[in-house]
Design a protein around this motif. Structure first.
Motif, PDB file in Angstrom:
ATOM      1  N   TRP A 173      -1.722   8.116   7.541  1.00 16.17           N
ATOM      2  CA  TRP A 173      -2.161   7.124   6.553  1.00 16.17           C
ATOM      3  C   TRP A 173      -0.972   6.315   6.022  1.00 16.17           C
ATOM      4  N   TYR A 174      -1.205   5.050   5.885  1.00 14.03           N
ATOM      5  CA  TYR A 174      -0.367   4.180   5.095  1.00 14.03           C
ATOM      6  C   TYR A 174      -1.144   3.796   3.844  1.00 14.03           C
ATOM      7  N   ARG A 175      -0.437   3.288   2.874  1.00 12.29           N
ATOM      8  CA  ARG A 175      -1.110   2.739   1.705  1.00 12.29           C
ATOM      9  C   ARG A 175      -0.401   1.468   1.264  1.00 12.29           C
ATOM     10  N   ARG A 176      -1.178   0.620   0.617  1.00 12.74           N
ATOM     11  CA  ARG A 176      -0.616  -0.613   0.060  1.00 12.74           C
ATOM     12  C   ARG A 176      -1.156  -0.783  -1.338  1.00 12.74           C
ATOM     13  N   ALA A 177      -0.239  -0.780  -2.283  1.00 17.07           N
ATOM     14  CA  ALA A 177      -0.586  -1.022  -3.680  1.00 17.07           C
ATOM     15  C   ALA A 177      -0.339  -2.485  -4.010  1.00 17.07           C
ATOM     16  N   PRO A 178      -1.046  -3.021  -4.982  1.00 12.52           N
ATOM     17  CA  PRO A 178      -0.863  -4.434  -5.352  1.00 12.52           C
ATOM     18  C   PRO A 178       0.591  -4.736  -5.682  1.00 12.52           C
ATOM     19  N   GLY A 179       1.131  -5.762  -5.046  1.00 12.18           N
ATOM     20  CA  GLY A 179       2.493  -6.174  -5.324  1.00 12.18           C
ATOM     21  C   GLY A 179       3.569  -5.306  -4.716  1.00 12.18           C
ATOM     22  N   LYS A 180       3.178  -4.347  -3.882  1.00 11.34           N
ATOM     23  CA  LYS A 180       4.164  -3.445  -3.285  1.00 11.34           C
ATOM     24  C   LYS A 180       4.106  -3.527  -1.764  1.00 11.34           C
ATOM     25  N   GLU A 181       5.187  -3.039  -1.151  1.00 13.87           N
ATOM     26  CA  GLU A 181       5.239  -2.982   0.295  1.00 13.87           C
ATOM     27  C   GLU A 181       4.311  -1.878   0.813  1.00 13.87           C
ATOM     28  N   ARG A 182       3.881  -2.044   2.053  1.00 14.51           N
ATOM     29  CA  ARG A 182       3.118  -0.973   2.680  1.00 14.51           C
ATOM     30  C   ARG A 182       4.002   0.272   2.808  1.00 14.51           C
ATOM     31  N   GLU A 183       3.414   1.425   2.560  1.00 15.61           N
ATOM     32  CA  GLU A 183       4.177   2.677   2.550  1.00 15.61           C
ATOM     33  C   GLU A 183       3.496   3.710   3.439  1.00 15.61           C
ATOM     34  N   LEU A 184       4.296   4.351   4.279  1.00 13.40           N
ATOM     35  CA  LEU A 184       3.777   5.473   5.058  1.00 13.40           C
ATOM     36  C   LEU A 184       3.585   6.658   4.122  1.00 13.40           C
ATOM     37  N   VAL A 185       2.389   7.175   4.072  1.00 12.44           N
ATOM     38  CA  VAL A 185       2.078   8.293   3.185  1.00 12.44           C
ATOM     39  C   VAL A 185       2.294   9.622   3.900  1.00 12.44           C
ATOM     40  N   ALA A 186       1.666   9.775   5.051  1.00  9.20           N
ATOM     41  CA  ALA A 186       1.756  11.028   5.801  1.00  9.20           C
ATOM     42  C   ALA A 186       1.362  10.755   7.247  1.00  9.20           C
ATOM     43  N   ARG A 187       1.918  11.577   8.138  1.00 12.84           N
ATOM     44  CA  ARG A 187       1.579  11.466   9.544  1.00 12.84           C
ATOM     45  C   ARG A 187       1.569  12.853  10.149  1.00 12.84           C
ATOM     46  N   ILE A 188       0.810  13.016  11.228  1.00 11.64           N
ATOM     47  CA  ILE A 188       0.720  14.309  11.899  1.00 11.64           C
ATOM     48  C   ILE A 188       0.621  14.072  13.395  1.00 11.64           C
ATOM     49  N   THR A 189       1.401  14.803  14.155  1.00 10.05           N
ATOM     50  CA  THR A 189       1.374  14.678  15.602  1.00 10.05           C
ATOM     51  C   THR A 189       0.246  15.525  16.184  1.00 10.05           C
ATOM     52  N   ARG A 190       0.012  15.333  17.455  1.00  8.92           N
ATOM     53  CA  ARG A 190      -1.019  16.110  18.130  1.00  8.92           C
ATOM     54  C   ARG A 190      -0.742  17.602  18.035  1.00  8.92           C
ATOM     55  N   SER A 191       0.536  17.970  18.035  1.00  8.70           N
ATOM     56  CA  SER A 191       0.908  19.394  17.960  1.00  8.70           C
ATOM     57  C   SER A 191       0.962  19.920  16.533  1.00  8.70           C
ATOM     58  N   GLY A 192       0.740  19.023  15.557  1.00  8.61           N
ATOM     59  CA  GLY A 192       0.665  19.492  14.180  1.00  8.61           C
ATOM     60  C   GLY A 192       1.924  19.308  13.353  1.00  8.61           C
ATOM     61  N   VAL A 193       2.910  18.618  13.879  1.00 12.56           N
ATOM     62  CA  VAL A 193       4.116  18.347  13.093  1.00 12.56           C
ATOM     63  C   VAL A 193       3.787  17.265  12.070  1.00 12.56           C
ATOM     64  N   THR A 194       4.170  17.511  10.832  1.00 10.05           N
ATOM     65  CA  THR A 194       3.821  16.596   9.747  1.00 10.05           C
ATOM     66  C   THR A 194       5.056  15.978   9.092  1.00 10.05           C
ATOM     67  N   ASN A 195       4.858  14.804   8.541  1.00  7.96           N
ATOM     68  CA  ASN A 195       5.871  14.121   7.748  1.00  7.96           C
ATOM     69  C   ASN A 195       5.183  13.505   6.541  1.00  7.96           C
ATOM     70  N   TYR A 196       5.889  13.499   5.422  1.00 14.65           N
ATOM     71  CA  TYR A 196       5.328  12.955   4.193  1.00 14.65           C
ATOM     72  C   TYR A 196       6.329  12.032   3.514  1.00 14.65           C
ATOM     73  N   ALA A 197       5.790  11.071   2.799  1.00 15.31           N
ATOM     74  CA  ALA A 197       6.634  10.280   1.916  1.00 15.31           C
ATOM     75  C   ALA A 197       7.132  11.188   0.798  1.00 15.31           C
ATOM     76  N   ASP A 198       8.342  10.952   0.342  1.00 15.13           N
ATOM     77  CA  ASP A 198       8.898  11.778  -0.729  1.00 15.13           C
ATOM     78  C   ASP A 198       7.999  11.754  -1.967  1.00 15.13           C
ATOM     79  N   SER A 199       7.356  10.638  -2.192  1.00 13.40           N
ATOM     80  CA  SER A 199       6.543  10.484  -3.400  1.00 13.40           C
ATOM     81  C   SER A 199       5.284  11.352  -3.399  1.00 13.40           C
ATOM     82  N   VAL A 200       4.896  11.872  -2.245  1.00 15.95           N
ATOM     83  CA  VAL A 200       3.662  12.669  -2.184  1.00 15.95           C
ATOM     84  C   VAL A 200       3.909  14.113  -1.755  1.00 15.95           C
TER      85      VAL A 200
END
Length: 115
Positions: free
Chosen positions: A36-63
Motif C-alpha cells: 500500500w501507498y498513501r497520499r494525504a492532502p498536500g503531501k507526497e505519496r508515501e509507501l506504507v508497507a509492502r510484502i513479497t511473495r515469500s513474506g518479507v515485509t517492509n514498513y514506513a518508519d511512521s507506521v
C-alpha cells in the motif's frame, strides 16, 4: 493484466483500528510484491508497507509497530491491519501489485482518523 479491488477504510477515532484488504485477479502468478501507498492532502505519496511473495515485509518508519501487512497467496489477497491510528494517518490508501514488467493499482480507499 492484474486487477486489484480494495475494501475497508472509513472513519475511525484516534487510537482505533481499521483493516484494508486487496484482492487480486487476472495474471496473478506474476505478482511479486503487494503493498500500500498513501497520499494525504498536500503531501507526497508515501509507501506504507509492502510484502513479497515469500513474506518479507517492509514498513514506513511512521507506521512501524502499528500496522501489519499480510498476504494469502492461495487467495490472492493482501491485508493491512492498522492499529493505534493517528490523525496523521488520514489519507487515501492505494493497494498496488508489482510484476516483473508492471505496477498495478487499486482504486484507492479513504481512511480518515478524527474525533
Amino acid at each position: 493484466q492484474v486487477q486489484l479491488v480494495e475494501s475497508g477504510g472509513g472513519l475511525v477515532q484516534p487510537g482505533g483500528s481499521l483493516r484494508l484488504s486487496c484482492a487480486a485477479s487476472g495474471n496473478i502468478a506474476r505478482i511479486n510484491v503487494m503493498g500500500w501507498y498513501r497520499r494525504a492532502p498536500g503531501k507526497e505519496r508515501e509507501l506504507v508497507a509492502r510484502i513479497t511473495r515469500s513474506g518479507v515485509t517492509n514498513y514506513a518508519d511512521s507506521v512501524k509497530g502499528r500496522f501489519t501487512i499480510s498476504r494469502d497467496n492461495a487467495k490472492n489477497t493482501a491485508s493491512l491491519q492498522m492499529n493505534s491510528l493517528k490523525p496523521e494517518d488520514t489519507a487515501v490508501y492505494y493497494c498496488y501489485a508489482e510484476t516483473p514488467l508492471n505496477v498495478y493499482w487499486g482504486q484507492g480507499t479513504q481512511v480518515t482518523v478524527s474525533s
